[in-house]
Write an enzyme that holds these catalytic residues in place. Structure first.
Site, PDB file in Angstrom:
ATOM      1  NE  ARG A   1      -0.631   0.549   5.007  1.00  0.00           N
ATOM      2  CZ  ARG A   1      -0.128  -0.718   5.905  1.00  0.00           C
ATOM      3  NH1 ARG A   1       0.873   0.564   6.662  1.00  0.00           N
ATOM      4  NH2 ARG A   1      -0.220  -1.657   5.502  1.00  0.00           N
TER       5      ARG A   1
ATOM      6  NE  ARG B   1       3.472  -0.128   4.815  1.00  0.00           N
ATOM      7  CZ  ARG B   1       3.751   1.779   4.556  1.00  0.00           C
ATOM      8  NH1 ARG B   1       2.659   2.220   3.485  1.00  0.00           N
ATOM      9  NH2 ARG B   1       4.063   2.207   5.613  1.00  0.00           N
TER      10      ARG B   1
ATOM     11  CB  CYS C   1      -0.325  -9.492   9.820  1.00  0.00           C
ATOM     12  SG  CYS C   1      -1.053  -8.711   9.051  1.00  0.00           S
TER      13      CYS C   1
ATOM     14  CD  GLU D   1      -2.697  -1.322   8.504  1.00  0.00           C
ATOM     15  OE1 GLU D   1      -1.601  -1.785   9.284  1.00  0.00           O
ATOM     16  OE2 GLU D   1      -2.764  -2.041   7.424  1.00  0.00           O
TER      17      GLU D   1
ATOM     18  NE  ARG E   1       7.064  -5.300  10.192  1.00  0.00           N
ATOM     19  CZ  ARG E   1       5.611  -5.035  10.057  1.00  0.00           C
ATOM     20  NH1 ARG E   1       5.467  -2.949   9.922  1.00  0.00           N
ATOM     21  NH2 ARG E   1       4.846  -5.193   9.930  1.00  0.00           N
TER      22      ARG E   1
ATOM     23  CD  GLU F   1       2.181  -5.902  12.269  1.00  0.00           C
ATOM     24  OE1 GLU F   1       1.658  -4.776  12.526  1.00  0.00           O
ATOM     25  OE2 GLU F   1       1.591  -6.639  11.153  1.00  0.00           O
TER      26      GLU F   1
ATOM     27  CB  THR G   1      -1.158  -7.955   4.444  1.00  0.00           C
ATOM     28  OG1 THR G   1      -0.415  -7.402   5.803  1.00  0.00           O
ATOM     29  CG2 THR G   1      -2.564  -8.467   5.099  1.00  0.00           C
TER      30      THR G   1
ATOM     31  NE  ARG H   1       6.541  -2.796   7.003  1.00  0.00           N
ATOM     32  CZ  ARG H   1       5.655  -3.471   6.872  1.00  0.00           C
ATOM     33  NH1 ARG H   1       6.360  -4.551   6.372  1.00  0.00           N
ATOM     34  NH2 ARG H   1       4.430  -3.348   7.103  1.00  0.00           N
TER      35      ARG H   1
END
Ligand code: ADP
Ligand code: CIR
Length: 347
Positions: A299, A270, A261, A304, A219, A215, A263, A116
């Site tokens: 994970r 990811r 975020c 997560e 995505r 988030e 990260t 993603r």
């Protein structure tokens, strides 16, 4: 939200990167700063303040937050991605540059592969600072674009506020849809006006999916059963290309794609597999040390902050900034090959 006047006590003893880098001095330096969208330090750190068990603990409301609150975010970014202030991000979305023949052609270990990327619409605040009207307009624009897609990418948009509980539960259980009520996102201000303006688009096969207003505003996801990582990456690059022609995304040369975020900055990618590693699961110290060596993250099976079930883990690239998309997938691939090798030895 009440603006913090004093250094938050809950950070004392927390192991998050927020607690590590928000010293009392930096708190004093930043506590009255605000971005042009009205985003404050209190908002940026609320998730980590309310959840001292966070790994990171901070989110931004807009691209400018990374500048205004740089003395907090720069060291977090440096530690997480190994990326320094003077470094430049790079991009490579060419599947031909990826060296990833299926690491498990007999299907003994890898159940599924998913890649993603996060994207946010240019000149609109990120989720923690977006208004209800702006969130609505993102949903409308993005779902209109997606509904025009044809052939392998063609499918349907399913708004969350029009979805039965049964359908949403089954999509979550089967790993297609985001879960509701995540406490880290809740306290980051990312669940406001839930479930309105959120939804999921997917093609018939559920191999191409887009989450809207979770988030990140988008995505973009490619996934399928088995370990053909290159096929999953190729489909994702085609989808990113098609979307980028219709929607302009927030991006800068230093930080790459801008995400809420830290990260996720850079590629916002990811790349993961769900993989059976029961023996390594029983030797967690060794499992973690191989993961660290190959820059991959472990994970649980439901994403997560979830646990493993039946010796199945989610293994993904950790670094996303200062490395290209091809390198992110290559990190995951190299880590997976090493983990399968060790799992075989332990069996
Ligand atoms: P993100 O990928 O956006 O960082 P999560 O870690 O929460 O978010 O994962 C989102 C969902 O994707 C979860 O349901 C998770 O189980 C699922 N998922 C992640 N990787 C895979 C995979 N390789 N195969 C199948 N489902 C996956
Ligand atoms: C945390 O700090 O634990 C959550 N806010 C999630 C951080 C993002 N996770 C990650 O490691 N990529």
């Amino acid at each position: 939200m009440q603006e913090l006047k004093e250094y938050p006590k809950s950070l004392e003893g927390s192991k998050s990167l927020l607690a590590k880098y928000l010293t009392k001095e930096i708190f004093q330096e930043l506590k009255d700063k605000v971005t042009s969208n009205g985003f404050t330090l209190t908002q940026a750190i609320n998730s980590g303040v309310q959840n001292p068990d966070s790994g990171i603990g901070a989110y931004v409301g807009d691209e400018e937050s990374y500048e205004v609150f740089a003395s907090l975010f720069d060291p977090i970014i440096e530690e997480y991605h190994g990326f320094k202030k003077e470094d430049k991000h790079k991009s490579n979305l060419n599947p031909d540059d990826l060296n990833a023949p299926n690491p498990d052609p007999k299907g003994e270990y890898i159940l599924s592969t998913r890649i993603r990327v996060g994207r946010n619409v240019k000149n609109i605040p990120l989720g923690p600072a977006i208004s209800d009207e702006q969130r609505d307009s993102v949903e409308k624009d993005v779902s209109d674009v997606l509904s025009s897609f044809k052939n392998n990418l063609g499918g349907k948009y399913y708004p969350l506020n029009n979805m039965s509980e049964e359908d949403s539960k089954s999509l979550i259980k089967d790993h297609f849809l985001f879960k509701a009520g995540d406490r880290f996102l809740e306290t980051a201000g990312l669940n406001k006006n839930w479930p309105n303006s959120r939804g999921i688009f997917h093609n018939n096969e559920k191999t191409f999916l887009v989450w809207v207003n979770e988030e990140d505003e988008l995505r973009i996801i490619s996934m399928q059963e088995g370990g053909d990582i290159k096929e999953v990456f190729t489909r994702l690059t085609i989808a990113i290309d098609a979307l980028s022609k219709k929607v302009e995304f927030a991006y800068n040369e230093h930080l790459g794609y801008i995400t809420s975020c830290p990260t996720n900055l850079g590629t916002a990618m990811r790349a993961s597999v769900h993989i059976k590693l029961p023996n390594l699961g029983n030797s967690m110290d060794e499992f973690k040390s191989i993961a660290d060596k190959y820059n991959v993250q472990i994970r649980g099976i439901h994403g997560e902050h979830s646990a493993s079930e039946g010796g199945i883990y989610d293994i993904s690239n950790k670094r996303r900034l200062g490395v290209s998309e091809v390198e992110c997938v290559q990190d995951m691939y190299d880590g997976v090959v090493a983990l399968i090798k060790r799992e075989k030895e332990l069996a």
